[in-house]
Scaffold this motif. Structure first.
Motif, PDB file in Angstrom:
ATOM      1  N   GLY A  16       0.798  -1.208   0.000  1.00  0.00           N
ATOM      2  CA  GLY A  16       0.000   0.000   0.000  1.00  0.00           C
ATOM      3  C   GLY A  16       0.835   1.265   0.000  1.00  0.00           C
ATOM      4  N   SER A  17       0.136   2.389   0.120  1.00  0.00           N
ATOM      5  CA  SER A  17       0.788   3.696   0.069  1.00  0.00           C
ATOM      6  C   SER A  17       0.320   4.586   1.211  1.00  0.00           C
ATOM      7  CB  SER A  17       0.469   4.397  -1.258  1.00  0.00           C
ATOM      8  OG  SER A  17       0.945   3.671  -2.361  1.00  0.00           O
ATOM      9  N   LEU A  18       1.162   5.511   1.573  1.00  0.00           N
ATOM     10  CA  LEU A  18       0.835   6.555   2.532  1.00  0.00           C
ATOM     11  C   LEU A  18       1.556   7.824   2.105  1.00  0.00           C
ATOM     12  CD1 LEU A  18       1.152   4.983   6.117  1.00  0.00           C
ATOM     13  CD2 LEU A  18      -0.953   5.821   5.038  1.00  0.00           C
ATOM     14  N   ARG A  19       0.972   8.962   2.458  1.00  0.00           N
ATOM     15  CA  ARG A  19       1.662  10.228   2.256  1.00  0.00           C
ATOM     16  C   ARG A  19       1.788  10.919   3.593  1.00  0.00           C
ATOM     17  NH1 ARG A  19       0.413  15.730  -1.227  1.00  0.00           N
ATOM     18  NH2 ARG A  19      -1.102  16.073   0.436  1.00  0.00           N
ATOM     19  N   LEU A  20       3.017  11.148   3.989  1.00  0.00           N
ATOM     20  CA  LEU A  20       3.298  11.878   5.211  1.00  0.00           C
ATOM     21  C   LEU A  20       3.439  13.360   4.895  1.00  0.00           C
ATOM     22  CD1 LEU A  20       5.955   9.544   6.882  1.00  0.00           C
ATOM     23  CD2 LEU A  20       3.455   9.402   6.962  1.00  0.00           C
ATOM     24  N   SER A  21       2.996  14.157   5.838  1.00  0.00           N
ATOM     25  CA  SER A  21       3.161  15.601   5.726  1.00  0.00           C
ATOM     26  C   SER A  21       3.935  16.113   6.925  1.00  0.00           C
ATOM     27  CB  SER A  21       1.799  16.305   5.680  1.00  0.00           C
ATOM     28  OG  SER A  21       1.039  15.888   4.569  1.00  0.00           O
ATOM     29  N   CYS A  22       4.642  17.178   6.717  1.00  0.00           N
ATOM     30  CA  CYS A  22       5.374  17.835   7.793  1.00  0.00           C
ATOM     31  C   CYS A  22       5.105  19.327   7.662  1.00  0.00           C
ATOM     32  CB  CYS A  22       6.865  17.538   7.682  1.00  0.00           C
ATOM     33  SG  CYS A  22       7.900  18.476   8.821  1.00  0.00           S
ATOM     34  N   ALA A  23       4.310  19.840   8.577  1.00  0.00           N
ATOM     35  CA  ALA A  23       3.957  21.255   8.552  1.00  0.00           C
ATOM     36  C   ALA A  23       4.925  22.048   9.417  1.00  0.00           C
ATOM     37  CB  ALA A  23       2.534  21.440   9.044  1.00  0.00           C
ATOM     38  N   ALA A  24       5.416  23.126   8.875  1.00  0.00           N
ATOM     39  CA  ALA A  24       6.396  23.952   9.583  1.00  0.00           C
ATOM     40  C   ALA A  24       5.808  25.301   9.937  1.00  0.00           C
ATOM     41  CB  ALA A  24       7.636  24.137   8.718  1.00  0.00           C
ATOM     42  N   SER A  25       6.138  25.764  11.106  1.00  0.00           N
ATOM     43  CA  SER A  25       5.762  27.125  11.495  1.00  0.00           C
ATOM     44  C   SER A  25       6.933  28.049  11.192  1.00  0.00           C
ATOM     45  CB  SER A  25       5.438  27.172  12.986  1.00  0.00           C
ATOM     46  OG  SER A  25       6.601  26.892  13.737  1.00  0.00           O
ATOM     47  N   GLY A  26       6.654  29.324  11.151  1.00  0.00           N
ATOM     48  CA  GLY A  26       7.733  30.275  10.922  1.00  0.00           C
ATOM     49  C   GLY A  26       7.841  30.681   9.468  1.00  0.00           C
ATOM     50  N   ARG A  27       8.317  31.888   9.266  1.00  0.00           N
ATOM     51  CA  ARG A  27       8.382  32.438   7.915  1.00  0.00           C
ATOM     52  C   ARG A  27       9.668  32.093   7.201  1.00  0.00           C
ATOM     53  NH1 ARG A  27       7.115  38.592   9.207  1.00  0.00           N
ATOM     54  NH2 ARG A  27       8.429  38.063  10.965  1.00  0.00           N
ATOM     55  N   THR A  28      10.562  31.358   7.865  1.00  0.00           N
ATOM     56  CA  THR A  28      11.852  31.071   7.254  1.00  0.00           C
ATOM     57  C   THR A  28      11.947  29.656   6.712  1.00  0.00           C
ATOM     58  OG1 THR A  28      12.780  30.416   9.392  1.00  0.00           O
ATOM     59  CG2 THR A  28      12.998  32.739   8.730  1.00  0.00           C
ATOM     60  N   PHE A  29      10.824  28.979   6.604  1.00  0.00           N
ATOM     61  CA  PHE A  29      10.814  27.581   6.168  1.00  0.00           C
ATOM     62  C   PHE A  29      11.557  27.401   4.859  1.00  0.00           C
ATOM     63  CE2 PHE A  29       9.411  23.360   5.507  1.00  0.00           C
ATOM     64  CZ  PHE A  29       8.922  23.249   4.217  1.00  0.00           C
ATOM     65  N   SER A  30      11.345  28.297   3.926  1.00  0.00           N
ATOM     66  CA  SER A  30      11.937  28.133   2.596  1.00  0.00           C
ATOM     67  C   SER A  30      13.455  28.283   2.601  1.00  0.00           C
ATOM     68  CB  SER A  30      11.313  29.134   1.612  1.00  0.00           C
ATOM     69  OG  SER A  30      11.583  30.465   2.031  1.00  0.00           O
ATOM     70  N   ARG A  31      14.035  28.692   3.703  1.00  0.00           N
ATOM     71  CA  ARG A  31      15.488  28.826   3.790  1.00  0.00           C
ATOM     72  C   ARG A  31      16.169  27.513   4.157  1.00  0.00           C
ATOM     73  NH1 ARG A  31      16.156  34.385   7.379  1.00  0.00           N
ATOM     74  NH2 ARG A  31      14.845  35.725   6.074  1.00  0.00           N
ATOM     75  N   TYR A  32      15.383  26.522   4.542  1.00  0.00           N
ATOM     76  CA  TYR A  32      15.946  25.280   5.050  1.00  0.00           C
ATOM     77  C   TYR A  32      15.810  24.135   4.057  1.00  0.00           C
ATOM     78  CZ  TYR A  32      16.108  27.483   9.639  1.00  0.00           C
ATOM     79  OH  TYR A  32      16.393  28.318  10.688  1.00  0.00           O
ATOM     80  N   ALA A  33      16.869  23.341   3.976  1.00  0.00           N
ATOM     81  CA  ALA A  33      16.739  22.028   3.350  1.00  0.00           C
ATOM     82  C   ALA A  33      16.004  21.130   4.338  1.00  0.00           C
ATOM     83  CB  ALA A  33      18.105  21.459   3.012  1.00  0.00           C
ATOM     84  N   MET A  34      15.234  20.200   3.822  1.00  0.00           N
ATOM     85  CA  MET A  34      14.427  19.324   4.672  1.00  0.00           C
ATOM     86  C   MET A  34      14.795  17.874   4.437  1.00  0.00           C
ATOM     87  SD  MET A  34      12.540  21.412   6.365  1.00  0.00           S
ATOM     88  CE  MET A  34      11.376  20.262   7.105  1.00  0.00           C
ATOM     89  N   GLY A  35      14.649  17.102   5.482  1.00  0.00           N
ATOM     90  CA  GLY A  35      14.926  15.680   5.357  1.00  0.00           C
ATOM     91  C   GLY A  35      13.875  14.855   6.076  1.00  0.00           C
ATOM     92  N   TRP A  36      13.753  13.611   5.636  1.00  0.00           N
ATOM     93  CA  TRP A  36      12.921  12.627   6.330  1.00  0.00           C
ATOM     94  C   TRP A  36      13.831  11.519   6.856  1.00  0.00           C
ATOM     95  CZ3 TRP A  36       7.921  12.849   7.732  1.00  0.00           C
ATOM     96  CH2 TRP A  36       7.080  13.769   7.087  1.00  0.00           C
ATOM     97  N   PHE A  37      13.540  11.104   8.061  1.00  0.00           N
ATOM     98  CA  PHE A  37      14.259  10.043   8.731  1.00  0.00           C
ATOM     99  C   PHE A  37      13.242   9.067   9.304  1.00  0.00           C
ATOM    100  CE2 PHE A  37      18.517  12.089   9.183  1.00  0.00           C
ATOM    101  CZ  PHE A  37      18.195  13.372   8.787  1.00  0.00           C
ATOM    102  N   ARG A  38      13.719   7.903   9.711  1.00  0.00           N
ATOM    103  CA  ARG A  38      12.846   6.987  10.428  1.00  0.00           C
ATOM    104  C   ARG A  38      13.665   6.207  11.449  1.00  0.00           C
ATOM    105  NH1 ARG A  38      11.499   2.655   5.565  1.00  0.00           N
ATOM    106  NH2 ARG A  38      13.562   1.664   5.479  1.00  0.00           N
ATOM    107  N   GLN A  39      12.961   5.709  12.431  1.00  0.00           N
ATOM    108  CA  GLN A  39      13.596   4.869  13.437  1.00  0.00           C
ATOM    109  C   GLN A  39      12.661   3.730  13.792  1.00  0.00           C
ATOM    110  OE1 GLN A  39      15.136   6.861  16.930  1.00  0.00           O
ATOM    111  NE2 GLN A  39      16.558   5.170  17.296  1.00  0.00           N
ATOM    112  N   ALA A  40      13.117   2.522  13.519  1.00  0.00           N
ATOM    113  CA  ALA A  40      12.358   1.321  13.855  1.00  0.00           C
ATOM    114  C   ALA A  40      12.755   0.867  15.251  1.00  0.00           C
ATOM    115  CB  ALA A  40      12.649   0.226  12.830  1.00  0.00           C
ATOM    116  N   PRO A  41      11.887   0.122  15.907  1.00  0.00           N
ATOM    117  CA  PRO A  41      12.195  -0.364  17.260  1.00  0.00           C
ATOM    118  C   PRO A  41      13.505  -1.133  17.292  1.00  0.00           C
ATOM    119  CG  PRO A  41       9.901  -0.763  16.728  1.00  0.00           C
ATOM    120  CD  PRO A  41      10.547  -0.298  15.462  1.00  0.00           C
ATOM    121  N   GLY A  42      14.367  -0.747  18.210  1.00  0.00           N
ATOM    122  CA  GLY A  42      15.627  -1.448  18.368  1.00  0.00           C
ATOM    123  C   GLY A  42      16.678  -1.143  17.323  1.00  0.00           C
TER     124      GLY A  42
END
Length: 128
Positions: A16-42
């Protein structure tokens, strides 16, 4: 200051599929590179994808290349992770993070840099 809030996680069957979103506050969002990470148990935290501040350049870990797509909408202060062909081993807590370092550095170091801001994560569970 940038605050990040992830959403879109949940339970999905393998394939299946999912779409994750990450909403940012602040007016400087466009100045940042963004990344996605994950951590599985253990397991250690794993870098998955990065996107430049403009959205033009994207980078992926081998484990998700071709299945996951990172994108951003600077007008909405949001970064996305479209996840397709999900596997049980994709089960983890997924985090977004922001950095003032170029996205390419995130790729070269496989996320081994100090990110400036982190979200609290959203749980993705993939059933077999």
């Amino acid at each position: 200051q940038v605050q990040l809030v992830e959403s879109g996680g949940g339970l999905v069957q393998a394939g299946g599929s999912l779409r994750l979103s990450c909403a940012a506050s602040g007016r400087t969002f466009s100045r940042y590179a963004m990344g996605w990470f994950r951590q599985a148990p253990g397991k250690e935290r794993e870098w998955l994808a990065a996107i430049s501040w403009s959205g033009i350049n994207t980078y992926y870990a081998d484990s998700v290349e071709g299945r996951f797509t990172i994108s951003r909408d600077n007008a909405k202060n949001t970064v996305y992770l479209q996840m397709n062909s999900l596997k049980p081993e994709d089960t983890a807590v997924y985090y977004c993070a922001a950095t003032s370092v170029p996205a390419q550095v995130m790729f070269v170091t496989r996320g081994g840099i100090e990110m400036d801001y982190w979200g609290k994560g959203t749980l993705v569970t993939v059933s077999s």
